[in-house]
Scaffold this motif. Structure first.
Motif, PDB file in Angstrom:
ATOM      1  N   GLY A 258       3.834 -24.345 -42.896  1.00  0.00           N
ATOM      2  CA  GLY A 258       5.107 -23.906 -42.407  1.00  0.00           C
ATOM      3  C   GLY A 258       6.163 -24.807 -41.838  1.00  0.00           C
ATOM      4  O   GLY A 258       6.372 -25.739 -42.441  1.00  0.00           O
TER       5      GLY A 258
ATOM      6  N   GLY B  77      -0.558 -18.928 -43.230  1.00  0.00           N
ATOM      7  CA  GLY B  77       0.451 -18.141 -43.214  1.00  0.00           C
ATOM      8  C   GLY B  77       0.327 -17.355 -44.362  1.00  0.00           C
ATOM      9  O   GLY B  77      -0.442 -17.564 -45.218  1.00  0.00           O
ATOM     10  N   ILE B  78       1.577 -16.722 -44.892  1.00  0.00           N
ATOM     11  CA  ILE B  78       1.459 -16.017 -46.162  1.00  0.00           C
ATOM     12  C   ILE B  78       1.437 -17.106 -47.459  1.00  0.00           C
ATOM     13  O   ILE B  78       0.441 -16.490 -48.417  1.00  0.00           O
ATOM     14  N   ALA B  79       1.540 -18.183 -47.238  1.00  0.00           N
ATOM     15  CA  ALA B  79       1.601 -18.956 -48.635  1.00  0.00           C
ATOM     16  C   ALA B  79       0.254 -19.603 -48.430  1.00  0.00           C
ATOM     17  O   ALA B  79      -0.103 -19.477 -49.684  1.00  0.00           O
ATOM     18  N   GLY B  80      -0.401 -19.822 -47.532  1.00  0.00           N
ATOM     19  CA  GLY B  80      -1.536 -20.372 -47.654  1.00  0.00           C
ATOM     20  C   GLY B  80      -2.687 -19.280 -47.935  1.00  0.00           C
ATOM     21  O   GLY B  80      -3.553 -19.540 -48.646  1.00  0.00           O
TER      22      GLY B  80
ATOM     23  N   GLY C 154       5.267 -22.404 -49.420  1.00  0.00           N
ATOM     24  CA  GLY C 154       5.609 -21.927 -48.327  1.00  0.00           C
ATOM     25  C   GLY C 154       6.726 -22.728 -47.820  1.00  0.00           C
ATOM     26  O   GLY C 154       7.331 -23.754 -48.408  1.00  0.00           O
TER      27      GLY C 154
ATOM     28  N   ALA D 283       7.658 -12.642 -38.886  1.00  0.00           N
ATOM     29  CA  ALA D 283       8.658 -12.150 -39.543  1.00  0.00           C
ATOM     30  C   ALA D 283       9.117 -10.496 -39.630  1.00  0.00           C
ATOM     31  O   ALA D 283       8.224  -9.690 -39.378  1.00  0.00           O
TER      32      ALA D 283
ATOM     33  N   MET E 172       2.467 -35.446 -43.188  1.00  0.00           N
ATOM     34  CA  MET E 172       1.160 -36.052 -43.874  1.00  0.00           C
ATOM     35  C   MET E 172       1.787 -36.422 -45.421  1.00  0.00           C
ATOM     36  O   MET E 172       1.295 -37.516 -45.888  1.00  0.00           O
TER      37      MET E 172
ATOM     38  N   ALA F  77      -5.412 -30.553 -39.659  1.00  0.00           N
ATOM     39  CA  ALA F  77      -5.415 -31.269 -40.707  1.00  0.00           C
ATOM     40  C   ALA F  77      -4.699 -32.482 -39.941  1.00  0.00           C
ATOM     41  O   ALA F  77      -3.713 -32.527 -39.433  1.00  0.00           O
TER      42      ALA F  77
ATOM     43  N   LEU G  70       9.270 -15.186 -47.228  1.00  0.00           N
ATOM     44  CA  LEU G  70       7.985 -14.429 -47.382  1.00  0.00           C
ATOM     45  C   LEU G  70       7.650 -14.436 -48.923  1.00  0.00           C
ATOM     46  O   LEU G  70       6.560 -14.657 -49.435  1.00  0.00           O
TER      47      LEU G  70
ATOM     48  N   ALA H 296       0.083 -25.876 -46.572  1.00  0.00           N
ATOM     49  CA  ALA H 296       0.677 -24.470 -46.294  1.00  0.00           C
ATOM     50  C   ALA H 296       1.189 -24.576 -44.653  1.00  0.00           C
ATOM     51  O   ALA H 296       0.788 -23.511 -44.320  1.00  0.00           O
TER      52      ALA H 296
ATOM     53  N   ASP I 223       3.873 -30.556 -40.019  1.00  0.00           N
ATOM     54  CA  ASP I 223       2.800 -31.461 -40.197  1.00  0.00           C
ATOM     55  C   ASP I 223       2.446 -31.669 -41.854  1.00  0.00           C
ATOM     56  O   ASP I 223       2.408 -33.072 -42.180  1.00  0.00           O
TER      57      ASP I 223
HETATM   58  C1  FAD Z   1      10.942 -14.847 -36.140  1.00  0.00           C
HETATM   59  C2  FAD Z   1      10.943 -15.094 -37.532  1.00  0.00           C
HETATM   60  C3  FAD Z   1      11.436 -13.988 -38.329  1.00  0.00           C
HETATM   61  C4  FAD Z   1      11.016 -14.068 -39.539  1.00  0.00           C
HETATM   62  N1  FAD Z   1      11.788 -13.299 -40.373  1.00  0.00           N
HETATM   63  C5  FAD Z   1      11.518 -13.127 -41.899  1.00  0.00           C
HETATM   64  C6  FAD Z   1      11.681 -12.087 -42.884  1.00  0.00           C
HETATM   65  O1  FAD Z   1      11.750 -10.921 -42.410  1.00  0.00           O
HETATM   66  N2  FAD Z   1      11.533 -12.131 -44.054  1.00  0.00           N
HETATM   67  C7  FAD Z   1      11.155 -13.443 -44.802  1.00  0.00           C
HETATM   68  O2  FAD Z   1      11.129 -13.496 -45.835  1.00  0.00           O
HETATM   69  N3  FAD Z   1      11.011 -14.525 -43.615  1.00  0.00           N
HETATM   70  C8  FAD Z   1      11.280 -14.476 -42.468  1.00  0.00           C
HETATM   71  N4  FAD Z   1      11.168 -15.582 -41.550  1.00  0.00           N
HETATM   72  C9  FAD Z   1      10.601 -16.783 -42.376  1.00  0.00           C
HETATM   73  C10 FAD Z   1       9.154 -16.829 -42.902  1.00  0.00           C
HETATM   74  O3  FAD Z   1       8.691 -15.948 -41.847  1.00  0.00           O
HETATM   75  C11 FAD Z   1       8.535 -18.089 -42.929  1.00  0.00           C
HETATM   76  O4  FAD Z   1       9.365 -18.880 -43.284  1.00  0.00           O
HETATM   77  C12 FAD Z   1       7.157 -17.964 -43.650  1.00  0.00           C
HETATM   78  O5  FAD Z   1       6.311 -16.960 -43.044  1.00  0.00           O
HETATM   79  C13 FAD Z   1       6.511 -19.225 -43.725  1.00  0.00           C
HETATM   80  O6  FAD Z   1       5.381 -19.059 -44.145  1.00  0.00           O
HETATM   81  P1  FAD Z   1       4.229 -19.997 -44.340  1.00  0.00           P
HETATM   82  O7  FAD Z   1       2.843 -19.605 -45.025  1.00  0.00           O
HETATM   83  O8  FAD Z   1       4.781 -21.372 -45.289  1.00  0.00           O
HETATM   84  O9  FAD Z   1       4.184 -20.654 -42.768  1.00  0.00           O
HETATM   85  P2  FAD Z   1       3.460 -19.998 -41.423  1.00  0.00           P
HETATM   86  O10 FAD Z   1       3.454 -18.691 -41.534  1.00  0.00           O
HETATM   87  O11 FAD Z   1       4.257 -20.843 -40.415  1.00  0.00           O
HETATM   88  O12 FAD Z   1       2.099 -20.405 -41.400  1.00  0.00           O
HETATM   89  C14 FAD Z   1       1.906 -21.785 -41.029  1.00  0.00           C
HETATM   90  C15 FAD Z   1       0.463 -21.984 -41.050  1.00  0.00           C
HETATM   91  O13 FAD Z   1       0.061 -23.574 -41.125  1.00  0.00           O
HETATM   92  C16 FAD Z   1      -1.036 -23.915 -39.769  1.00  0.00           C
HETATM   93  N5  FAD Z   1      -0.656 -24.961 -39.804  1.00  0.00           N
HETATM   94  C17 FAD Z   1       0.440 -26.052 -39.516  1.00  0.00           C
HETATM   95  N6  FAD Z   1       0.083 -27.424 -39.290  1.00  0.00           N
HETATM   96  C18 FAD Z   1      -1.388 -27.221 -39.382  1.00  0.00           C
HETATM   97  C19 FAD Z   1      -2.315 -28.523 -39.652  1.00  0.00           C
HETATM   98  N7  FAD Z   1      -1.782 -29.966 -39.176  1.00  0.00           N
HETATM   99  N8  FAD Z   1      -3.451 -28.293 -39.836  1.00  0.00           N
HETATM  100  C20 FAD Z   1      -3.800 -26.922 -39.952  1.00  0.00           C
HETATM  101  N9  FAD Z   1      -3.144 -25.652 -40.025  1.00  0.00           N
HETATM  102  C21 FAD Z   1      -1.842 -26.024 -39.826  1.00  0.00           C
HETATM  103  C22 FAD Z   1      -0.182 -22.839 -38.720  1.00  0.00           C
HETATM  104  O14 FAD Z   1      -1.006 -22.615 -37.635  1.00  0.00           O
HETATM  105  C23 FAD Z   1       0.059 -21.553 -39.597  1.00  0.00           C
HETATM  106  O15 FAD Z   1      -1.287 -20.872 -39.608  1.00  0.00           O
HETATM  107  C24 FAD Z   1      10.894 -15.381 -40.106  1.00  0.00           C
HETATM  108  C25 FAD Z   1      10.554 -16.402 -39.443  1.00  0.00           C
HETATM  109  C26 FAD Z   1      10.514 -16.111 -38.164  1.00  0.00           C
HETATM  110  C27 FAD Z   1      10.069 -17.290 -37.137  1.00  0.00           C
END
Ligand code: FAD
Length: 511
Positions: free
Chosen positions: A198, A15-18, A359, A49, A220, A157, A377, A196, A216
């Motif tokens: 989510g 996601g954005i953090a990774g 993230g 998002a 972990m 993972a 984000l 990262a 996860d």
């Molecule tokens: C419908 C919706 C609308 C939103 N709108 C907004 C917005 O407008 N503005 C805002 O700031 N926030 C918004 N949010 C919140 C924001 O989108 C998320 O909190 C943010 O994108 C999280 O980013 P992340 O990189 O931490 O995780 P994610 O984007 O969820 O990415 C997590 C990644 O980790 C991977 N992963 C998970 N477990 C494992 C594992 N065991 N091994 C390998 N890979 C793994 C997943 O496949 C994914 O690629 C929204 C959320 C949703 C659901």
């Protein structure tokens, strides 16, 4: 030891953090492996998002005030300083200059900043109401083309590998060398490991998150001994489509003037909070739940705005799903975001050496008890960049150690095993660890979850399927959430204790 792979920085999640962590580490010259269980790119909350990404415009102080107010006294002002100080540069450097995200208004007189609930000014950069999609796709393309980065898709993972408190890497269910599925886990050793992964939407029956959001990274890290904090603060979004398969109706729609009405057609939010529909999320979520209970239904009345003109993507989703938005969109609260997670410092460092978390799976202290709209984000971007740079500039090399021995003696789970356990887990989380919590309910939840985790652990000892590990992770995180909620007797933000002596801020249902 079996064969293994090595890398300077292992990032788990795309996601954005990774992505931000991978970019920053690669810019420092590190070799980066991104392992993601996503079959890219749609399986990440980032891609879904809607509303946008907050930035500071001319006033970091004003964003800081709003973030702290939303956090209900539980956010850490020093980490919020980091967020607001880095915001403008991170957005400009990565999103505008590097990824060339086509934010609305960016090709004309100036950005079309949107206003959202609990923001004191219009400061949200957005692309229609599909901002995440327009950020993540170019981000993944950029990393795909980067010589220092390799993205391994459909690779989960399963566990961290540790050596006397030091995190040396992770076991993946796909071998990075051969690209094949790894039945008993393929070890990857890294100088630093960045989680990262989510959110935790899969722990609840209804969530806005994509499937596979099983917490996860939090599980972990906790199992490896890292500190986890603030996980009682699970945010429920007030306006998700009222259905078993919900979709989010962004805060931006209320920001543009939509109002909430109960089944009697009454607009009720002004009675709950002076900011009415633009009150903090937790207040609106509880009010929507109360009015649904009292009158049977709540609808988001979008007639005050040009809904189809301003939110064409959402209008299309409504039409695809057979929702007549002109009659108001039926809404109900549903799980949306985990404010806490793996406890990290301002560089994203967790309490175990060489482990980082960024993230939604991380607890930076920015969100406190309740997240302000459109700051997730931003937090993922800012902390991702910080963690990636720190992880790489530490210059540590992979130090292979003995990985845990995983078994795959009997890979077939009894039919329906994971589904049945997930159903039980979600029922408990919905009933006892949802919008309203009490001490006795939380005790009951922990009892059920402990038993469930015991049953799952018995299978984990002889099998290594991803489904099983996701279930184990969900059970671990469910227990952590229930325990943290039980140990915190005070209501704040999205942690609402019904047995607290303190006076509630909202009037009784039915007003
Ligand atoms: C419908 C919706 C609308 C939103 N709108 C907004 C917005 O407008 N503005 C805002 O700031 N926030 C918004 N949010 C919140 C924001 O989108 C998320 O909190 C943010 O994108 C999280 O980013 P992340 O990189 O931490 O995780 P994610 O984007 O969820 O990415 C997590 C990644 O980790 C991977 N992963 C998970 N477990 C494992 C594992 N065991 N091994 C390998 N890979 C793994 C997943 O496949 C994914 O690629 C929204 C959320 C949703 C659901």
């Amino acid at each position: 030891m079996t064969d293994y792979a090595t890398t300077d920085v292992l990032v788990v999640g795309s996601g954005i953090a990774g992505c931000a962590a991978a970019l920053a580490a690669a810019r420092e010259g590190a070799d980066v492996l991104v392992a993601t269980k996503a079959e890219r790119p749609a399986d990440a909350s980032t891609d879904w998002a809607q509303g946008g990404i907050a930035t500071t415009r001319d006033s970091p102080e004003s964003l800081k005030r709003d973030v702290l107010a939303a956090g209900d006294g539980e956010a850490d002002p020093d980490t919020v300083d980091v967020l607001v100080e880095d915001a403008a540069d991170a957005v400009e450097d990565v999103l505008v200059d590097t990824l060339d995200v086509s934010f609305d208004g960016g090709d004309g007189e100036g950005f079309d900043y949107a206003q959202e609930a609990a923001h004191s000014e219009a400061r949200i950069l957005h692309v229609d109401a599909a901002t995440g999609h327009h950020i993540l796709r170019p981000f993944l393309r950029l990393l795909d083309d980067h010589e220092n980065v390799r993205i391994l898709e459909d690779a989960a993972a399963l566990d961290l590998i540790t050596d006397e408190g030091l995190v040396t890497g992770a076991l993946l269910d796909r071998d990075p060398e051969t690209g094949e599925r790894a039945g008993t886990g393929a070890p990857v050793f890294a100088g630093s490991t960045v989680l990262a992964t989510g959110g935790i939407g899969d722990l609840y029956r209804r969530s806005t998150n994509p499937a596979g959001s099983t917490g996860d990274g939090v599980a972990m890290a906790a199992l490896a001994g890292a500190d986890v904090e603030d996980v009682e603060y699970v945010q429920f979004h007030p306006t998700a489509y009222d259905d078993e398969d919900p979709f989010l109706v962004s805060e931006a729609v209320r920001g543009e003037g939509a109002v909430l009405r109960n089944a009697d057609g009454e607009r009720f939010m002004p009675e709950y909070h002076e900011d009415a529909e633009l009150a903090p999320r937790d207040v609106v979520a509880r009010a929507v739940a109360a009015e649904r209970d009292a009158t049977g239904e709540v609808r988001l009345d979008v007639s005050p705005l040009d809904f189809a003109g301003e939110f064409p993507g959402l209008a299309e989703t409504c039409e695809d799903r057979g929702v007549d938005w002109e009659a108001g969109i039926p809404v109900a609260p549903c799980e949306h975001f985990l404010c806490g997670g793996v406890a990290v410092d301002t560089e994203g460092r967790a309490s175990l050496d060489r482990l980082f978390a960024v993230g939604e799976c991380a607890r930076t202290g920015v969100h406190g008890a309740n997240r302000l709209a459109s700051t997730s984000l931003l937090e993922g971007l800012v902390w991702g960049l910080r963690a990636g740079e720190t992880a790489a500039s530490d210059g540590r090399e992979a130090e292979p150690s003995e990985p845990p021995e995983l078994r795959d003696r009997d890979p077939d789970l009894p039919s329906g095993f994971a589904d049945e356990k997930f159903r039980r887990l979600r029922r408990v989380m919905d009933e006892y660890v949802g919008l309203h919590r009490s001490g006795s309910d939380l005790e009951r939840a922990q009892g059920v979850l402990r038993r469930l985790k015991g049953e799952v652990d018995a299978y984990v000892r002889t099998r290594t399927s991803r489904d099983l590990y996701q279930l184990r992770n969900a059970a671990v995180v469910g227990l952590l959430v229930a325990r943290a909620a039980s140990e915190n007797p005070e209501s704040a933000g999205c942690h609402h204790r019904t047995d607290e002596a303190a006076v509630e801020e909202a009037p009784d249902a039915g007003h």
